[in-house]
Design an enzyme around this catalytic site. Structure first.
Site, PDB file in Angstrom:
ATOM      1  N   PRO A  50      29.809 -47.738 131.045  1.00 11.69           N
ATOM      2  CG  PRO A  50      31.704 -48.034 132.388  1.00 11.69           C
ATOM      3  CD  PRO A  50      30.853 -46.968 131.756  1.00 11.69           C
ATOM      4  N   GLY A  51      28.304 -49.199 132.870  1.00 11.38           N
ATOM      5  CA  GLY A  51      27.330 -49.949 133.663  1.00 11.38           C
ATOM      6  C   GLY A  51      27.302 -49.661 135.158  1.00 11.38           C
ATOM      7  N   GLY A  52      27.926 -48.557 135.569  1.00  9.67           N
ATOM      8  CA  GLY A  52      27.942 -48.233 137.009  1.00  9.67           C
ATOM      9  C   GLY A  52      26.545 -48.061 137.593  1.00  9.67           C
TER      10      GLY A  52
ATOM     11  CE  LYS B  24      25.884 -36.210 133.087  1.00  7.84           C
ATOM     12  NZ  LYS B  24      26.509 -36.997 134.140  1.00  7.84           N
TER      13      LYS B  24
ATOM     14  CG  ASP C 269      25.935 -46.319 126.158  1.00 11.63           C
ATOM     15  OD1 ASP C 269      26.642 -46.149 125.142  1.00 11.63           O
ATOM     16  OD2 ASP C 269      25.990 -45.586 127.158  1.00 11.63           O
TER      17      ASP C 269
ATOM     18  CB  SER D 246      29.581 -42.379 137.533  1.00 13.09           C
ATOM     19  OG  SER D 246      28.960 -43.329 136.731  1.00 13.09           O
TER      20      SER D 246
HETATM   21  C1  LIG Z   1      28.467 -40.620 131.623  1.00  8.54           C
HETATM   22  S1  LIG Z   1      28.286 -42.024 130.634  1.00  8.54           S
HETATM   23  C2  LIG Z   1      27.301 -43.080 131.622  1.00  8.54           C
HETATM   24  C3  LIG Z   1      28.043 -43.745 132.728  1.00  8.54           C
HETATM   25  C4  LIG Z   1      27.202 -44.752 133.458  1.00  8.54           C
HETATM   26  N1  LIG Z   1      26.099 -44.122 134.182  1.00  8.54           N
HETATM   27  C5  LIG Z   1      28.012 -45.547 134.441  1.00  8.54           C
HETATM   28  O1  LIG Z   1      27.811 -45.384 135.655  1.00  8.54           O
HETATM   29  O2  LIG Z   1      28.832 -46.366 134.013  1.00  8.54           O
HETATM   30  C6  LIG Z   1      27.194 -41.506 129.406  1.00  8.54           C
HETATM   31  C7  LIG Z   1      26.860 -42.572 128.382  1.00  8.54           C
HETATM   32  O3  LIG Z   1      25.776 -42.104 127.590  1.00  8.54           O
HETATM   33  C8  LIG Z   1      25.902 -42.675 126.304  1.00  8.54           C
HETATM   34  N2  LIG Z   1      25.058 -41.901 125.370  1.00  8.54           N
HETATM   35  C9  LIG Z   1      25.117 -40.587 125.090  1.00  8.54           C
HETATM   36  N3  LIG Z   1      24.153 -40.268 124.177  1.00  8.54           N
HETATM   37  C10 LIG Z   1      23.472 -41.418 123.909  1.00  8.54           C
HETATM   38  C11 LIG Z   1      22.368 -41.750 123.076  1.00  8.54           C
HETATM   39  N4  LIG Z   1      21.750 -40.809 122.352  1.00  8.54           N
HETATM   40  N5  LIG Z   1      21.934 -43.036 123.067  1.00  8.54           N
HETATM   41  C12 LIG Z   1      22.518 -43.984 123.809  1.00  8.54           C
HETATM   42  N6  LIG Z   1      23.573 -43.722 124.627  1.00  8.54           N
HETATM   43  C13 LIG Z   1      24.037 -42.466 124.673  1.00  8.54           C
HETATM   44  C14 LIG Z   1      27.372 -42.604 126.021  1.00  8.54           C
HETATM   45  O4  LIG Z   1      27.727 -43.567 125.047  1.00  8.54           O
HETATM   46  C15 LIG Z   1      27.986 -42.890 127.395  1.00  8.54           C
HETATM   47  O5  LIG Z   1      28.339 -44.246 127.516  1.00  8.54           O
END
Ligand SMILES: C[S@@+](CC[C@H](N)C(=O)[O-])C[C@H]1O[C@@H](n2cnc3c(N)ncnc32)[C@H](O)[C@@H]1O
Length: 360
Positions: free
Chosen positions: A220-222, A303, A238, A186
């Site tokens: 994870p950090g993308g 989303k 996160d 992502s």
């Molecule tokens: C789609 S993933 C993000 C992927 C990221 N953009 C990447 O490129 O690796 C969504 C993330 O949002 C985090 N998340 C969802 N609700 C959250 C909250 N209220 N506080 C902190 N993190 C949250 C989830 O733990 C998840 O790791």
């Protein structure tokens, strides 16, 4: 006489959203028209009722204002049963009546059938360009782009767009290679968002070496990876674990906290957010950050698992705009259903400083 349609390319499955959006643009300008869209076709045809309306629509359309379309043009002819031994002559015959073009795009759709035409389109592009040049139909000073959209190897819709208000990329798709060390695929979404939604000036302003960024829902950090690559010092929020290699760069501070309540001590330059949450919650959170001056640039995903996606998007962006207007903040925004987006769109907001107001 029936008007020739306007063609809008979109992600297959999003035809009704693209149609609803184009219809809303026509309505807003009091132009009567209707859309014709088949599910999963990867495009929408939009018909106006008379010449004057079609001309007016052509003059006002700008790809950067349309969220669910990747590309568009005004069709001038549809050629079916093209002779396979010489497709060029009938195309040239139509082009001679259309307009001189600055450049040519030989395009296909992003549908299953469309993608099968990719090799053919690539191969056909050079001979057609040469033939157009020989006929004197290509000129640098022209403001138009010629489009030949192949629906089959013997079926082509031909038309043109204003080069400044359509995409120079085939099908409007920015193809990017996943960086080797990116923690997730992502990562490409944010890379595309930055390149498509931000002007060069905005990118230069946001990504000065040493600037700061926040990534809400980062693991994870993308997305954090893209910010670090562009020179930012990033706070990643996160509960989940961040990629070890990325953390080893020492450009990331990881906070295992709730992204809906965490705020930075000092304003940051760039905020990004990719949380899988209700779009209205994300929109409100973004409005809060911008209103409070906690960031100048915000890039976020909405989303969209619901049915009426265009309506949801319009409501969410409207909500952010209303809140910024109430707070007397001046801003710029742009949004797109990007090639790397799936059931989501990406939105960019930028607060304008007083000096920059006339430049972006
Ligand atoms: C789609 S993933 C993000 C992927 C990221 N953009 C990447 O490129 O690796 C969504 C993330 O949002 C985090 N998340 C969802 N609700 C959250 C909250 N209220 N506080 C902190 N993190 C949250 C989830 O733990 C998840 O790791």
């Amino acid at each position: 006489m029936q008007q020739t349609p306007f063609i809008f390319f979109c992600r297959p499955g999003f035809e009704s959203d693209c149609a609803a959006e184009v219809q809303a643009i026509a309505n807003a300008h009091e132009l009567a028209g209707y859309a014709n869209a088949q599910t999963d076709a990867g495009y929408v045809r939009f018909y106006l009722f008379d010449d004057a309306s079609s001309e007016a629509f052509f003059d006002l359309l700008d790809l950067s204002d349309i969220i669910f379309a990747r590309q568009w043009f005004w069709a001038k002819a549809e050629l079916e049963e093209l002779p396979l031994e010489d497709r060029i002559t009938p195309i040239l015959d139509v082009c001679a009546d259309v307009a001189m073009a600055k450049s040519l795009l030989v395009e296909h759709l992003d549908s299953d059938e469309g993608r099968e035409l990719s090799k053919f389109c690539k191969k056909f592009s050079t001979p057609l360009t040469i033939a157009l040049e020989k006929q004197g139909l290509v000129h640098d000073d022209s403001e138009f782009r010629l489009h030949t959209l192949f629906l089959a190897t013997d079926h082509c819709v031909l038309g043109y767009s204003p080069a400044e208000r359509s995409s120079e990329l085939k099908g409007g798709i920015l193809r990017l290679k996943a960086p080797k060390n990116a923690p997730s695929r992502s990562s490409l979404k944010l890379d595309e968002a930055i390149q498509v939604l931000m002007s060069n000036r905005q990118q230069r302003d946001a990504f000065r070496l040493g600037n700061t960024g926040v990534d809400l829902g980062a693991a994870p950090g993308g997305w954090t990876f893209q910010l670090v690559e562009r020179g930012l010092q990033v706070s990643a929020i996160d509960n989940g674990p961040m990629d070890k290699k990325l953390m080893a760069t020492e450009h990331v501070e990881h906070y295992q906290e709730n992204a809906f309540t965490w705020l930075p001590e000092k304003p940051v330059n760039v905020l990004v957010c990719d949380m899988v949450e209700k779009p209205s919650l994300v929109a409100n959170l973004m409005a809060e950050w911008l209103e409070g001056g906690h960031t100048q640039h915000a890039i976020f995903n909405l989303k969209l698992p619901m049915k009426k996606r265009f309506q949801e998007v319009a409501d969410c962006i409207g909500l952010v705009c209303d809140r910024l207007e109430d707070a007397e903040k001046s801003y710029f925004w742009q949004a797109k259903h990007l090639y790397h987006d799936r059931e989501e769109i990406t939105v960019y907001f930028r607060l304008k400083s007083k000096v920059a107001q006339n430049h972006s």
